[in-house]
Design a protein around this motif. Structure first.
Motif, PDB file in Angstrom:
ATOM      1  N   ILE A 496       0.854  -1.188   0.000  1.00  0.00           N
ATOM      2  CA  ILE A 496       0.000   0.000   0.000  1.00  0.00           C
ATOM      3  C   ILE A 496       0.888   1.234   0.000  1.00  0.00           C
ATOM      4  CG2 ILE A 496      -1.782   1.264   1.237  1.00  0.00           C
ATOM      5  CD1 ILE A 496      -2.561  -1.420   2.569  1.00  0.00           C
ATOM      6  N   ASP A 497       0.874   1.969  -1.093  1.00  0.00           N
ATOM      7  CA  ASP A 497       1.574   3.255  -1.141  1.00  0.00           C
ATOM      8  C   ASP A 497       0.864   4.248  -0.225  1.00  0.00           C
ATOM      9  OD1 ASP A 497       2.057   6.005  -1.981  1.00  0.00           O
ATOM     10  OD2 ASP A 497       3.187   5.177  -3.651  1.00  0.00           O
ATOM     11  N   SER A 498      -0.474   4.358  -0.368  1.00  0.00           N
ATOM     12  CA  SER A 498      -1.250   5.239   0.497  1.00  0.00           C
ATOM     13  C   SER A 498      -2.690   4.753   0.552  1.00  0.00           C
ATOM     14  CB  SER A 498      -1.196   6.686   0.015  1.00  0.00           C
ATOM     15  OG  SER A 498      -1.764   6.791  -1.289  1.00  0.00           O
ATOM     16  N   ASP A 499      -3.343   5.049   1.665  1.00  0.00           N
ATOM     17  CA  ASP A 499      -4.741   4.668   1.867  1.00  0.00           C
ATOM     18  C   ASP A 499      -5.429   5.801   2.616  1.00  0.00           C
ATOM     19  OD1 ASP A 499      -7.192   3.562   2.395  1.00  0.00           O
ATOM     20  OD2 ASP A 499      -6.456   2.045   3.797  1.00  0.00           O
ATOM     21  N   TRP A 500      -6.224   6.559   1.905  1.00  0.00           N
ATOM     22  CA  TRP A 500      -6.944   7.683   2.487  1.00  0.00           C
ATOM     23  C   TRP A 500      -8.427   7.349   2.609  1.00  0.00           C
ATOM     24  CZ3 TRP A 500      -4.763  12.138   4.284  1.00  0.00           C
ATOM     25  CH2 TRP A 500      -3.446  12.422   3.886  1.00  0.00           C
ATOM     26  N   GLU A 501      -9.003   7.575   3.777  1.00  0.00           N
ATOM     27  CA  GLU A 501     -10.449   7.578   3.858  1.00  0.00           C
ATOM     28  C   GLU A 501     -10.935   8.975   3.474  1.00  0.00           C
ATOM     29  OE1 GLU A 501     -11.705   6.807   7.828  1.00  0.00           O
ATOM     30  OE2 GLU A 501     -10.967   8.714   8.622  1.00  0.00           O
ATOM     31  N   GLY A 502     -12.178   9.063   3.037  1.00  0.00           N
ATOM     32  CA  GLY A 502     -12.685  10.373   2.651  1.00  0.00           C
ATOM     33  C   GLY A 502     -14.014  10.269   1.948  1.00  0.00           C
ATOM     34  N   GLY A 518      -0.944   1.464   9.951  1.00  0.00           N
ATOM     35  CA  GLY A 518      -0.850   0.763  11.224  1.00  0.00           C
ATOM     36  C   GLY A 518      -1.976  -0.224  11.425  1.00  0.00           C
ATOM     37  N   ASP A 519      -2.676  -0.104  12.550  1.00  0.00           N
ATOM     38  CA  ASP A 519      -3.740  -1.047  12.857  1.00  0.00           C
ATOM     39  C   ASP A 519      -4.856  -1.017  11.819  1.00  0.00           C
ATOM     40  OD1 ASP A 519      -2.365  -1.722  15.129  1.00  0.00           O
ATOM     41  OD2 ASP A 519      -3.550  -0.444  16.463  1.00  0.00           O
ATOM     42  N   GLN A 520      -5.083   0.155  11.186  1.00  0.00           N
ATOM     43  CA  GLN A 520      -6.187   0.266  10.231  1.00  0.00           C
ATOM     44  C   GLN A 520      -5.921  -0.519   8.942  1.00  0.00           C
ATOM     45  OE1 GLN A 520      -5.300   3.110  12.229  1.00  0.00           O
ATOM     46  NE2 GLN A 520      -7.068   2.264  13.348  1.00  0.00           N
ATOM     47  N   THR A 521      -4.651  -0.818   8.625  1.00  0.00           N
ATOM     48  CA  THR A 521      -4.322  -1.597   7.424  1.00  0.00           C
ATOM     49  C   THR A 521      -3.580  -2.890   7.763  1.00  0.00           C
ATOM     50  OG1 THR A 521      -2.204  -0.484   7.099  1.00  0.00           O
ATOM     51  CG2 THR A 521      -4.146   0.520   6.056  1.00  0.00           C
ATOM     52  N   HIS A 522      -3.626  -3.287   9.031  1.00  0.00           N
ATOM     53  CA  HIS A 522      -2.876  -4.471   9.490  1.00  0.00           C
ATOM     54  C   HIS A 522      -1.413  -4.356   9.083  1.00  0.00           C
ATOM     55  CE1 HIS A 522      -2.732  -9.141  10.003  1.00  0.00           C
ATOM     56  NE2 HIS A 522      -2.210  -8.497  11.039  1.00  0.00           N
ATOM     57  N   GLY A 524      -0.056  -2.543   6.767  1.00  0.00           N
ATOM     58  CA  GLY A 524       0.169  -2.548   5.333  1.00  0.00           C
ATOM     59  C   GLY A 524      -0.205  -3.831   4.624  1.00  0.00           C
ATOM     60  N   ARG A 525      -0.898  -4.740   5.317  1.00  0.00           N
ATOM     61  CA  ARG A 525      -1.226  -6.038   4.700  1.00  0.00           C
ATOM     62  C   ARG A 525      -2.546  -6.042   3.940  1.00  0.00           C
ATOM     63  NH1 ARG A 525       0.669  -7.472   9.906  1.00  0.00           N
ATOM     64  NH2 ARG A 525       2.586  -8.710   9.903  1.00  0.00           N
ATOM     65  N   HIS A 526      -3.510  -5.218   4.339  1.00  0.00           N
ATOM     66  CA  HIS A 526      -4.816  -5.261   3.679  1.00  0.00           C
ATOM     67  C   HIS A 526      -5.546  -3.930   3.835  1.00  0.00           C
ATOM     68  CE1 HIS A 526      -6.444  -6.949   7.750  1.00  0.00           C
ATOM     69  NE2 HIS A 526      -6.692  -5.657   7.711  1.00  0.00           N
ATOM     70  N   ILE A 527      -6.620  -3.805   3.062  1.00  0.00           N
ATOM     71  CA  ILE A 527      -7.559  -2.696   3.190  1.00  0.00           C
ATOM     72  C   ILE A 527      -8.795  -3.247   3.884  1.00  0.00           C
ATOM     73  CG2 ILE A 527      -8.970  -1.001   1.965  1.00  0.00           C
ATOM     74  CD1 ILE A 527      -5.974  -0.488   1.720  1.00  0.00           C
ATOM     75  N   ARG A 528      -9.232  -2.574   4.920  1.00  0.00           N
ATOM     76  CA  ARG A 528     -10.394  -3.067   5.671  1.00  0.00           C
ATOM     77  C   ARG A 528     -11.447  -1.977   5.773  1.00  0.00           C
ATOM     78  NH1 ARG A 528     -11.838  -3.458  11.337  1.00  0.00           N
ATOM     79  NH2 ARG A 528     -13.319  -5.180  11.610  1.00  0.00           N
ATOM     80  N   LEU A 529     -12.678  -2.350   5.417  1.00  0.00           N
ATOM     81  CA  LEU A 529     -13.839  -1.483   5.597  1.00  0.00           C
ATOM     82  C   LEU A 529     -14.740  -2.172   6.618  1.00  0.00           C
ATOM     83  CD1 LEU A 529     -12.639  -0.721   2.760  1.00  0.00           C
ATOM     84  CD2 LEU A 529     -14.938   0.014   2.145  1.00  0.00           C
ATOM     85  N   ILE A 536     -15.761   5.127   1.898  1.00  0.00           N
ATOM     86  CA  ILE A 536     -14.908   5.090   0.709  1.00  0.00           C
ATOM     87  C   ILE A 536     -13.463   5.253   1.151  1.00  0.00           C
ATOM     88  CG2 ILE A 536     -14.376   6.159  -1.522  1.00  0.00           C
ATOM     89  CD1 ILE A 536     -17.196   7.366  -1.483  1.00  0.00           C
ATOM     90  N   GLN A 537     -12.595   4.415   0.582  1.00  0.00           N
ATOM     91  CA  GLN A 537     -11.154   4.590   0.769  1.00  0.00           C
ATOM     92  C   GLN A 537     -10.508   4.705  -0.611  1.00  0.00           C
ATOM     93  OE1 GLN A 537      -9.245   1.843   3.505  1.00  0.00           O
ATOM     94  NE2 GLN A 537     -11.051   1.828   4.860  1.00  0.00           N
ATOM     95  N   LYS A 538      -9.596   5.670  -0.714  1.00  0.00           N
ATOM     96  CA  LYS A 538      -8.879   5.936  -1.961  1.00  0.00           C
ATOM     97  C   LYS A 538      -7.459   5.444  -1.767  1.00  0.00           C
ATOM     98  CE  LYS A 538      -7.907   9.763  -5.151  1.00  0.00           C
ATOM     99  NZ  LYS A 538      -8.046  11.231  -5.349  1.00  0.00           N
ATOM    100  N   ILE A 539      -7.084   4.410  -2.557  1.00  0.00           N
ATOM    101  CA  ILE A 539      -5.799   3.768  -2.314  1.00  0.00           C
ATOM    102  C   ILE A 539      -4.897   3.839  -3.545  1.00  0.00           C
ATOM    103  CG2 ILE A 539      -6.955   2.169  -0.738  1.00  0.00           C
ATOM    104  CD1 ILE A 539      -6.226  -0.061  -2.829  1.00  0.00           C
TER     105      ILE A 539
END
Length: 545
Positions: A496-502, A518-522, A524-529, A536-539
């Motif tokens: 994950i280069d970047s993961d923005w909620e918005g 951190g904890d929100q992406t495990h 850098g391992r995954h995207i979690r909603l 919406i997350q912009k990754i």
């Protein structure tokens, strides 16, 4: 002279603009998808269908319009009944239609009109009293013992002629009052056509036609399309229909099977003729909806002869003027059903996607639109929840934000959607789903995988992934966890280069919230909603070795 030329050019531009505005909505292909274009721009129908009687009263509807708009709808599906617009033969009263158009415009909403003409839910209760009472001119369908049922016979020329006149008058009126604004986008022709409680009409006209030959037009169509017929029809055609011809029972076998195909053909021909009359007055997209059959039921135990999954080919042969066939889905196995109706010759639209308060509806909306490029989605009795829209209001708010990106991606392989598949017995299938989007393979797992049946939490799980750049994606929904892997040559791992909620504002501009890590992406391992809130997350992804 130059000034006159400029004035002439200005008038020409205005004339062209007026002509463009006057064009009715139409269906346009984009890649493998079909989109509804309104005044030159594609539109996603974030919709809801009113209860059967709601649209008949402007006073009843008055408090609902603003609440429907606040739910993030852009389109309302509203019945128009024959008995209201032609209470006396030849005298038309369009005040109820005008009220719907006026209030929709005032609340920046569009309409799809549902023509409750000769049939509504099989029965003929929405026809005017002058039709109901004249059973010589407008005969009823009959049971084998000669008893009439409250269903007009599709075999009666006078019934078709009267329905055509009323429907054409409605369409001509819409053109007169709405052709510049396109408030009315499409029209549904009749409502859930089907024969009950037997597979076919046994009146004298129907009996004579059933004993006659199968029309060559149908035989030729089935022969020409034999390789692409639905499985049930293909098997039947290979076993029975490939003969040179004969009566319905000789070609399609004895009993209910031939009777239902006979019914389907004549309903389709009636609907096709009605559609042609309507389009001659105002050529907007028109469709027919269907009440589905439960497993194990025989023809007559469900509304027989409508555009059911096993009869789609009969309807395609008999009603080429109809733009598409649309399923009304009240069964849990939504995913299985919509995939039957998504065909190259049948763009997907779901006018009744269960009741508006059903817990599966929000996830089903994301799936139909994101996975199957649906033109639109509309649960039934939408006004019944407009004070407390809950999860559906959240999901519709998300779709409203994403609509430009969804429309840009439809049919081009840049989008998909995911939800747990529900079986007919309501069991949820939780296995993760993997799909390729762009140069990455995404695997989507669903929350609460230990729960064996649908609940308000688990049934809503679902999401959409939209590619917006080479390594840029929008991931939206709730109750999903997304992992990813690169495809093709190059480094074999993805990060994950970047993961923005918005969210997207009213002008479509991205408004960033937290930068998730951190904890929100495990780590850098995954995207979690997480479940419980649509977001919406912009990754942006990247590759490494």
């Amino acid at each position: 002279m130059m000034q006159f030329a400029k004035i002439g050019s200005a008038f020409t531009a205005l004339a062209l603009a007026a002509a463009a505005q006057a064009e009715p909505p139409r269906l346009v292909k984009q890649g493998t998808a079909t989109q509804l274009t309104v005044q030159g721009k594609p539109m996603l129908l974030i919709a809801g269908e009113l209860g059967n009687s709601s649209a008949s009263s402007a006073a009843y509807m008055a408090p609902h319009w603003k609440r429907l708009k606040a739910m993030h709808l852009n389109t309302v599906l509203a019945p128009v009944s024959w008995e209201l617009i032609e209470p006396v033969e030849g005298r038309f009263d369009f005040s109820s239609v005008d009220a719907l158009i006026r209030e929709a415009r005032a609340n920046d909403l569009k309409l799809v009109f549902l023509w409750f003409g000769a049939w509504k839910n099989s029965m003929s209760t929405y026809v005017p009293g002058w039709v109901k009472r004249d059973q010589v001119r407008f005969p009823r369908a009959q049971l084998p013992n000669g008893q009439g049922v409250e269903i007009l016979s599709a075999m009666a020329p006078a019934t078709l002629e009267a329905d055509q006149k009323a429907f054409a008058a409605l369409m001509a009126h819409i053109k007169t009052v709405d052709d510049r604004q396109n408030t009315v986008l499409m029209t549904q022709v009749e409502n859930e056509i089907g024969m009950l409680p037997v597979a076919r009409d046994y009146g004298p006209l129907a009996d004579a036609a059933f004993k006659g030959p199968v029309p060559a037009e149908l035989m030729n169509w089935l022969q020409q399309h034999r390789d692409s017929l639905v499985p049930q029809m293909k098997q039947l055609w290979e076993e029975q229909g490939a003969r040179t011809g004969g009566t319905w029972a000789e070609v399609f076998g004895p009993g209910h099977q031939a009777e239902e195909i006979f019914t389907a053909w004549h309903y389709a021909r009636f609907a096709d003729a009605l559609t042609r009359a309507g389009k001659a007055a105002y050529a907007m997209p028109m469709y027919v909806n269907v009440a589905l059959n439960r497993p194990g039921r025989l023809p007559g135990e469900y509304p027989s002869g409508g555009p059911l999954p096993h009869l789609i080919d009969i309807w395609k042969a008999g009603a080429p003027a109809i733009d598409f066939l649309a399923p009304d889905i009240y069964f849990p196995n939504f995913v299985d059903i919509v995939n039957v109706y998504k065909r190259p010759d049948n763009p997907l639209f779901i006018p009744e996607a269960n009741n508006a308060d059903h817990p599966q509806v929000p996830g089903n909306a994301l799936y139909a639109i994101g996975k199957l490029d649906a033109i639109g989605f509309g649960p039934f009795s939408i006004e019944s929840i407009d004070e407390k829209p809950g999860a559906l209001g959240e999901a519709y708010g998300l779709l409203k934000q994403l609509a430009p990106h969804i429309l840009a991606a439809q049919g081009l392989g840049r989008m998909s959607a995911f939800r747990p598949k529900a079986l007919y017995d309501e069991t949820l299938v939780y296995e993760p789903i993997t799909e390729k989007i762009g140069d990455y393979r995404f695997t989507v797992a669903f929350a609460d995988i230990q729960k064996p049946v649908a609940t308000p939490d688990t049934a809503n799980a679902g999401g959409i992934i939209i590619q917006t750049g080479a390594e840029d994606y929008l991931i939206a929904g709730q109750g999903i966890t997304v992992t990813f892997a690169p495809l093709g040559p190059g480094p074999s791992l993805a990060g994950i280069d970047s993961d923005w909620e918005g969210e997207f504002d009213a002008q479509g501009r991205w408004v960033a919230g937290r930068l998730l890590n951190g904890d929100q992406t495990h780590q850098g391992r995954h995207i979690r909603l997480p479940a419980g809130k649509f977001q919406i997350q912009k990754i942006r992804l990247y590759r490494y070795q």
